[in-house]
Design an enzyme around this catalytic site. Structure first.
Site, PDB file in Angstrom:
ATOM      1  N   ASP A 287       0.189   1.632   9.780  1.00 24.46           N
ATOM      2  CA  ASP A 287      -0.152   2.852   9.052  1.00 24.46           C
ATOM      3  C   ASP A 287      -1.600   3.226   9.364  1.00 24.46           C
ATOM      4  O   ASP A 287      -2.243   2.627  10.222  1.00 24.46           O
ATOM      5  CB  ASP A 287       0.104   2.706   7.558  1.00 24.46           C
TER       6      ASP A 287
ATOM      7  N   ASP B  21      -3.174  -1.774   7.427  1.00 21.09           N
ATOM      8  CA  ASP B  21      -2.897  -2.914   6.552  1.00 21.09           C
ATOM      9  C   ASP B  21      -1.408  -3.056   6.286  1.00 21.09           C
ATOM     10  O   ASP B  21      -0.982  -3.998   5.619  1.00 21.09           O
ATOM     11  CB  ASP B  21      -3.687  -2.831   5.238  1.00 21.09           C
TER      12      ASP B  21
ATOM     13  N   ASP C 270      -4.549   2.875   8.093  1.00 16.50           N
ATOM     14  CA  ASP C 270      -5.649   1.905   8.071  1.00 16.50           C
ATOM     15  C   ASP C 270      -5.193   0.519   8.498  1.00 16.50           C
ATOM     16  O   ASP C 270      -5.941  -0.445   8.390  1.00 16.50           O
ATOM     17  CB  ASP C 270      -6.321   1.852   6.695  1.00 16.50           C
TER      18      ASP C 270
ATOM     19  N   SER D  86      -5.219   5.301   3.587  1.00 15.85           N
ATOM     20  CA  SER D  86      -4.081   4.504   4.026  1.00 15.85           C
ATOM     21  C   SER D  86      -3.019   5.350   4.731  1.00 15.85           C
ATOM     22  O   SER D  86      -3.282   5.953   5.760  1.00 15.85           O
ATOM     23  CB  SER D  86      -3.499   3.757   2.824  1.00 15.85           C
TER      24      SER D  86
END
Length: 448
Positions: free
Chosen positions: A242, A246, A244, A101
């Site tokens: 960010d 999400d 990834d 992440s």
């Protein structure tokens, strides 16, 4: 059973320390065995972000899944919400996202999704952990039953079309100048293309991943470069994802940050006006600002709070039938479209409201004035909260804040740290109370 591997968002840690090829192999084998249900061939989709260690983990996962007879479909760099969506649409038995992440490149992680695209339950994670610790050699497939692996080439286009379909058919972003920061992460190709196809002028930064620069001085956790670029180019809006994708935060035309609380307020008000809310309220965590709660109340909407972590938000959304929820950090879940946070789709919903109202981003997205909020971390064990002196000071702090503020104390689940957050209308009082609680915790830690 104590959790040895899974945290609140999959398995995460430093590459080649906690996240090793051996662990990834066993995760693939264990998850593959659990999700082989019914007759016929079974398949897993695997996506990743742009970390160097992603290659290593991806190959180990492929070895694990194929060794127990599962076919693997490799997506390459794709956002976490895209992997969740593709798990469903490609009728996979399980989905995997290789990502840590918003963490730096040294870390990596493994997130797992069930066939419905939702993150796994505690019970299934415990089952996987049990298998990881067991001897799996006798459960491997026979040579003729091994799985196959292949790369899928058209997934970027599939996700882009999915994201665009979350908007009304006639919606256009023409006339908007957008600076988009993809954090050198998983959305570096799909996000700029999607916004451009919707008619926007897109200036993309953070789109040159080299395996090491994901989230480095860019993205939603480090928006300084984006703020500067928005002001420099006189852009209408900045969007920061960010690693990834999400999570999302936005920047208005003046360079001011619009966090997840403000974004949820915009969506809640917009969806309420369009009769799209499934319940008269939203779900957020204990960290969301009291200003959001008050603003929603002015719209006759409720705010239900959960523990920190998007999985807890989603659990409450599913239990209560809510279709909007999220975190102050910008992890916003719109369950009409996705089973997890989707930074691109959230940004699109906000931009659609900007276009509908024909107003500046600052006018649309400043829905409430946040109450002063102070957060401090103290190195102390959870046990210190049980000390009489600490408990008395915390009780007195709650009483002093009364109905005009909140005090939230959260022990870390991974390190001996206690997080103390206070908020209220009087900043001086909030700072004083947080300092007193932290001082009491430090004294208790020293005495122990």
């Amino acid at each position: 059973m104590a959790r040895s591997y899974f945290g609140t968002d999959g398995i995460r840690g430093k590459a080649n320390e906690k996240i090793t090829p051996e662990l990834a192999l066993k995760v693939g084998q264990s998850a593959g065995l659990i999700f082989q249900r019914g007759e016929g061939r079974h398949r897993v989709v695997i996506g990743k972000d742009t970390r160097l260690s992603g290659y290593m983990i991806e190959n180990a996962l492929v070895a694990g899944f194929t060794s127990v007879g599962m076919d693997t479909l490799l997506l390459g760099p794709m956002p976490t919400p895209a992997v969740a969506m593709l798990t469903r649409s490609m009728r996979a038995d399980v989905g995997v996202m290789i990502s840590a992440s918003h963490n730096a490149y040294e870390d990596n992680g493994i997130k797992l999704f069930g066939p419905d695209g939702h993150k796994l339950s505690d019970e299934i994670e415990a089952e996987i952990e049990s298998l990881i610790e067991s001897d799996l050699t006798r459960r491997l497939s026979q040579p003729q039953d091994l799985g196959r692996a292949r790369r899928i080439e058209d997934v970027r286009a599939r996700y882009i079309e999915f994201a665009k379909r979350t908007l009304p058919r006639n919606m256009s972003f023409e006339g908007l100048r957008i600076v988009l920061d993809c954090a050198n992460g998983a959305a570096y190709r799909v996000a700029p293309e999607a916004l451009w196809e919707l008619g926007a002028e897109v200036i993309a930064i953070g789109v040159d991943p080299d395996g090491f620069n994901i989230n480095r001085e860019c993205g939603s956790t480090s928006p300084q470069a984006l703020r500067q670029k928005v002001r420099e180019l006189r852009a209408d809006v900045g969007i920061a994802l960010d690693g990834d994708a999400d999570r999302v935060i936005m920047i208005d035309e003046n360079g001011q940050i619009i966090d997840g609380d403000q974004l949820m307020a915009v969506v809640a008000e917009s969806w309420r006006a369009q009769n799209l809310l499934t319940r008269p309220g939203i779900v957020a965590t204990v960290m969301s600002n009291i200003g959001l709660e008050r603003y929603l109340a002015s719209l006759n909407l409720t705010l239900e709070r959960t523990a920190v972590g998007d999985r807890y938000v989603l659990e409450r959304m599913r239990e209560g039938g809510f279709n909007v929820g999220g975190e102050q950090s910008g992890h916003v879940i719109l369950s009409d479209y996705s089973t997890t946070g989707d930074g691109l789709v959230t940004a699109m919903q906000v931009l659609a409201e900007v276009q509908r109202k024909n107003q500046r981003v600052s006018e649309v997205c400043r829905r409430f004035e946040p109450a002063p909020q102070v957060l401090q971390n103290v190195r102390a064990a959870r046990a210190q909260l049980e000390k009489d002196t600490v408990a008395r000071i915390i009780a007195a702090a709650h009483e002093r804040l009364g109905a005009t503020g909140r005090l939230v104390i959260r022990p870390s689940g991974t390190e001996p740290v206690i997080r103390v957050m206070g908020e209220g209308d009087n900043r001086e009082l909030v700072e004083e109370i947080v300092a007193e609680v932290c001082h009491a915790l430090k004294d208790a830690a020293i005495a122990a």
